[in-house]
Design a protein around this motif. Sequence first.
Motif, PDB file in Angstrom:
ATOM      1  N   UNK A 124      25.403  -9.037  23.638  1.00 56.97           N
ATOM      2  CA  UNK A 124      25.923  -7.679  23.810  1.00 56.97           C
ATOM      3  C   UNK A 124      27.192  -7.679  24.657  1.00 56.97           C
ATOM      4  N   UNK A 125      27.214  -8.485  25.715  1.00 57.42           N
ATOM      5  CA  UNK A 125      28.399  -8.534  26.569  1.00 57.42           C
ATOM      6  C   UNK A 125      29.593  -9.125  25.834  1.00 57.42           C
ATOM      7  N   UNK A 126      29.322  -9.869  24.755  1.00 58.12           N
ATOM      8  CA  UNK A 126      30.401 -10.424  23.929  1.00 58.12           C
ATOM      9  C   UNK A 126      30.814  -9.469  22.821  1.00 58.12           C
ATOM     10  N   UNK A 127      30.202  -8.299  22.785  1.00 57.93           N
ATOM     11  CA  UNK A 127      30.538  -7.323  21.762  1.00 57.93           C
ATOM     12  C   UNK A 127      29.781  -7.498  20.466  1.00 57.93           C
ATOM     13  N   UNK A 128      28.734  -8.317  20.478  1.00 63.71           N
ATOM     14  CA  UNK A 128      27.934  -8.555  19.268  1.00 63.71           C
ATOM     15  C   UNK A 128      26.710  -7.649  19.343  1.00 63.71           C
ATOM     16  N   UNK A 129      26.784  -6.525  18.641  1.00 63.83           N
ATOM     17  CA  UNK A 129      25.727  -5.518  18.694  1.00 63.83           C
ATOM     18  C   UNK A 129      25.269  -5.228  17.270  1.00 63.83           C
ATOM     19  N   UNK A 130      24.073  -5.654  16.898  1.00 67.03           N
ATOM     20  CA  UNK A 130      23.594  -5.411  15.533  1.00 67.03           C
ATOM     21  C   UNK A 130      23.275  -3.944  15.305  1.00 67.03           C
ATOM     22  N   UNK A 131      23.400  -3.530  14.046  1.00 66.90           N
ATOM     23  CA  UNK A 131      23.016  -2.168  13.676  1.00 66.90           C
ATOM     24  C   UNK A 131      21.538  -2.095  13.326  1.00 66.90           C
ATOM     25  N   UNK A 132      20.976  -3.202  12.856  1.00 66.37           N
ATOM     26  CA  UNK A 132      19.568  -3.250  12.472  1.00 66.37           C
ATOM     27  C   UNK A 132      18.962  -4.548  12.995  1.00 66.37           C
ATOM     28  N   UNK A 133      17.782  -4.445  13.570  1.00 65.67           N
ATOM     29  CA  UNK A 133      17.032  -5.624  14.026  1.00 65.67           C
ATOM     30  C   UNK A 133      15.644  -5.532  13.409  1.00 65.67           C
ATOM     31  N   UNK A 134      15.219  -6.600  12.731  1.00 65.26           N
ATOM     32  CA  UNK A 134      13.927  -6.607  12.053  1.00 65.26           C
ATOM     33  C   UNK A 134      13.052  -7.716  12.631  1.00 65.26           C
ATOM     34  N   UNK A 135      11.807  -7.377  12.848  1.00 63.34           N
ATOM     35  CA  UNK A 135      10.838  -8.317  13.402  1.00 63.34           C
ATOM     36  C   UNK A 135       9.672  -8.442  12.436  1.00 63.34           C
ATOM     37  N   UNK A 136       9.209  -9.671  12.200  1.00 64.70           N
ATOM     38  CA  UNK A 136       8.173  -9.918  11.201  1.00 64.70           C
ATOM     39  C   UNK A 136       6.943 -10.559  11.820  1.00 64.70           C
ATOM     40  N   UNK A 137       5.806 -10.319  11.159  1.00 66.70           N
ATOM     41  CA  UNK A 137       4.573 -11.011  11.467  1.00 66.70           C
ATOM     42  C   UNK A 137       4.422 -12.183  10.501  1.00 66.70           C
ATOM     43  N   UNK A 138       3.437 -13.022  10.734  1.00 65.38           N
ATOM     44  CA  UNK A 138       3.253 -14.203   9.908  1.00 65.38           C
ATOM     45  C   UNK A 138       2.809 -13.838   8.500  1.00 65.38           C
ATOM     46  N   UNK A 160       8.974  -9.250  24.117  1.00 66.09           N
ATOM     47  CA  UNK A 160       9.038  -7.919  24.767  1.00 66.09           C
ATOM     48  C   UNK A 160      10.396  -7.619  25.378  1.00 66.09           C
ATOM     49  N   UNK A 161      11.053  -8.631  25.943  1.00 68.70           N
ATOM     50  CA  UNK A 161      12.378  -8.415  26.530  1.00 68.70           C
ATOM     51  C   UNK A 161      13.413  -8.095  25.477  1.00 68.70           C
ATOM     52  N   UNK A 162      13.343  -8.769  24.336  1.00 66.93           N
ATOM     53  CA  UNK A 162      14.275  -8.499  23.230  1.00 66.93           C
ATOM     54  C   UNK A 162      14.021  -7.103  22.675  1.00 66.93           C
ATOM     55  N   UNK A 163      12.735  -6.759  22.537  1.00 65.11           N
ATOM     56  CA  UNK A 163      12.367  -5.440  22.025  1.00 65.11           C
ATOM     57  C   UNK A 163      12.932  -4.338  22.899  1.00 65.11           C
ATOM     58  N   UNK A 164      12.908  -4.520  24.194  1.00 63.90           N
ATOM     59  CA  UNK A 164      13.399  -3.506  25.124  1.00 63.90           C
ATOM     60  C   UNK A 164      14.886  -3.233  24.906  1.00 63.90           C
ATOM     61  N   UNK A 165      15.654  -4.266  24.601  1.00 65.27           N
ATOM     62  CA  UNK A 165      17.093  -4.111  24.420  1.00 65.27           C
ATOM     63  C   UNK A 165      17.422  -3.441  23.092  1.00 65.27           C
ATOM     64  N   UNK A 166      16.691  -3.824  22.026  1.00 64.02           N
ATOM     65  CA  UNK A 166      17.024  -3.360  20.677  1.00 64.02           C
ATOM     66  C   UNK A 166      16.086  -2.273  20.161  1.00 64.02           C
TER      67      UNK A 166
END
Length: 477
Positions: free
Chosen positions: A150-164, A201-207
Amino acid sequence: MAAPARPWPPPVGAYAEERELFRLLQNMLEELLIHKPDDPIQYMINHLKQNNDDAPRICVLGPPASGKTTVAMWLCKHLDAIHISQETLLFKEILALTREAKMYKERKQKIPNALWANLIQERLSNVDCIKQGWILEGFPENQEQAWMLQSSGIIPRHVEVYHTTFDWPSDPLIQQRLVKPEDLSEQEMSKKLLEYHRNFPGVFQIYQKVLKSINADQPSMDVLSQVLTYVQTRHRSAAPFTPRILFCGPPGSGKSLQAALIAQKYSVVNICCGQLLKEAVADKTKLGELIKPYIDNGYPALYWRAASCLNIGERPFGSSIVPDNLVMKILAERLNAVDCMTNGWVLYGFPRDIEQGEQLQKSHIIPNRVFFFNLSYESIMERLSQRRIDPVTGERYHMTFRPAPAPEIQVRLRQNPKDKEENIEKRVETYYRNVKELEDFYQDAFYVNADQDPHVISEFIESCIIKPLPCKKLKSL
């Protein structure tokens, strides 16, 4: 007390919405705040030249064996985007930092988060990623990486998380030649899973505002369908939006009911064109006085009700015609009132044909959501021909769907002449004679199957109002 904000003049607001100027300005402002260029004007010029605001920027995350690679590669093929992963960065790219990252890998050491972030930033700054967009698979792995990106300006518009998930090949020959990857031992897999669940959980909090969790333990095509639906959905913008909703449909298709529901829920102004004319005459306005002779010359009571069912320009049963120019003056005056311009409006009963639609446009009355209600002739007849009214109380009943509660009420019910089958047939015929040209005129319209539960229809209409217009030309329920 501060003066209330004045609404945008209709031509300005319509132009800004049509060209998506609010979203464009919002995107440029975000880029300026992220990158803080020394020359903001030149930076915005370059940003406009790139014309890549709609390019995909997607992160695909998930535990080992959750199908991230399959989904990422499928998205890249479908969206013509660039696939970026740990494998492509280390073994398929020739970047300035690739050699340094490989050295950590060869020594079986963990690659530092800062090095990963710089490597990703270097790759995403290439022209192909800027123009086509990118799918970043497996990154960020933890909160520190996410902050660095994020500090480098790389901000996704969509983040997807999957289960197995588990997708065993159906071809026996393929099954026989499968081998187990060396790095997927039970111990190694447990270690990776533990690390993933500790960091997620930390990634989830940001996105969390752009993150979508998808259960991958289902058929692969269902997963891919959910993914595509999500990434093609724009997130709601903070840009100002004033609903200007138009309902078109044959008599009996439920336009007045849906207009009332939408107006009540979203506080937009509910405007029935026929009722508007009736109020102008009752209030004895100048325009109302001009309309009154047309109403008095014929069947006024029938006309008012017919007017609310898309019979404005042509009066039924041989009565006089209210000229379109008078109708347009009253309509334009009402739709340009402060409450309509501030809160928005939902209109039905006008236009009935292409000429009236063009008159609306010339008057800068341009709806930003148009719905055509479709209902079969049999259903229209069933709904309208069995309607009855109690002349004592004014209560309305339906012989099938809402019969009178008592015999004494039943015997005094009367049918409005406009609800006789021969008159319904004329009104329906008039509507379908003109609707094709109107459909061609409003090319971004939505089509509603009106032969459904009213709440189902209402939910569909709401979904079309609160979301930006789809990229495709036509959507149907």
